[in-house]
Design a protein around this motif. Sequence first.
Motif, mmCIF file in Angstrom:
data_model
loop_
_atom_site.group_PDB
_atom_site.id
_atom_site.type_symbol
_atom_site.label_atom_id
_atom_site.label_comp_id
_atom_site.label_asym_id
_atom_site.label_seq_id
_atom_site.Cartn_x
_atom_site.Cartn_y
_atom_site.Cartn_z
ATOM 1 N N ASP A 50 77.456 8.344 -1.662
ATOM 2 C CA ASP A 50 77.868 8.657 0.107
ATOM 3 C C ASP A 50 78.492 7.126 0.528
ATOM 4 N N LYS A 51 78.699 6.303 0.238
ATOM 5 C CA LYS A 51 79.762 5.409 0.833
ATOM 6 C C LYS A 51 81.157 5.675 0.600
ATOM 7 N N GLN A 56 81.518 8.626 3.203
ATOM 8 C CA GLN A 56 81.172 7.452 4.409
ATOM 9 C C GLN A 56 82.914 7.032 4.838
#
Length: 311
Positions: free
Chosen positions: A255-256, A259
């Motif tokens: 997820d990071k 991002q």
Amino acid sequence: MRVQLSVMALLAGLASAVPVPAAAEGGPAWEACIGLTSTPDERVKACTSVIDSKSETGRRLAGAYCNRGHGLTEKRELDAALSDLDEAVRLDPTYACAYNNRGRVYSFKRDYDRAIAEYDQAIKLDPSMAIAYSNRGESRYNKGDIAGALADFDAAIKFDPGYAMAYANRGYIYARKHDTARALADYTMRIKLAPDLLAYIDRGNVYRDSEQLDRAAADYGEAIRVAPTDARGWRNRGMIRLYLGDNKGGLADYDKALQYDPADVFSWNNRGQARMRLGDIKGAIADFRKALELKPGLQTAQDSLRKLGAL
């Protein structure tokens, strides 16, 4: 799944500070021109001011051209850089800085023979110039001369035991030769001297490749600590977490990673793997489709979609 390996880190700083006679102090432009912390734009602007002022002659003027050439090289304005470095050599044919920096231009142009010839001259003029040995080692490596490259990195470290990039370069070669112990020793020394993102990722990659996964994860965690907005630490640790069966942790890391780098196809694919393992079929399908959108024909994404009945 895939972790993006960091490329050989061979960024070179200024070859040497321009000698400043005690009786001839420079102003702010001169200090920014020769300063090791100046950005390429700051260096080019400051050195241009020094050159245009016509206040310097001899070695100092050659230094202004040499350092502006360095700044232009960092900006990848290679022809302009070469013109400046030619002028630096004309003004002072005994100035090793100009030959070293001119060698870097030829290296970026992939004219490795000419680059090596320039570094040879720099070393002839200044036999203890560690950066010239390291730069020559890069060009020798790119020509396939691994033994010559190792010898140059050894010499760079001999003349400057605190030269972090020489350890990084030598460690890279040892890693490629699967000499794990020496690669780890060099990368550990690099971390001691300059603990940046790539230092931790490089050592983490060696730990990963030698199946020391907990240590790899720890190094990628350090990469995240020193550069939390860079996707590389997150996606590398994410893959280790998936290897170790920590699917929730892997999902959080990807997820990071996405991002900070939404164009990385392998992060989409690997997050899809994490979601599939966690039972989020809809989310997994979306991620695999995004991976295929970015890289049509990606086999792992296609296979996963077939397994899920979505292709």
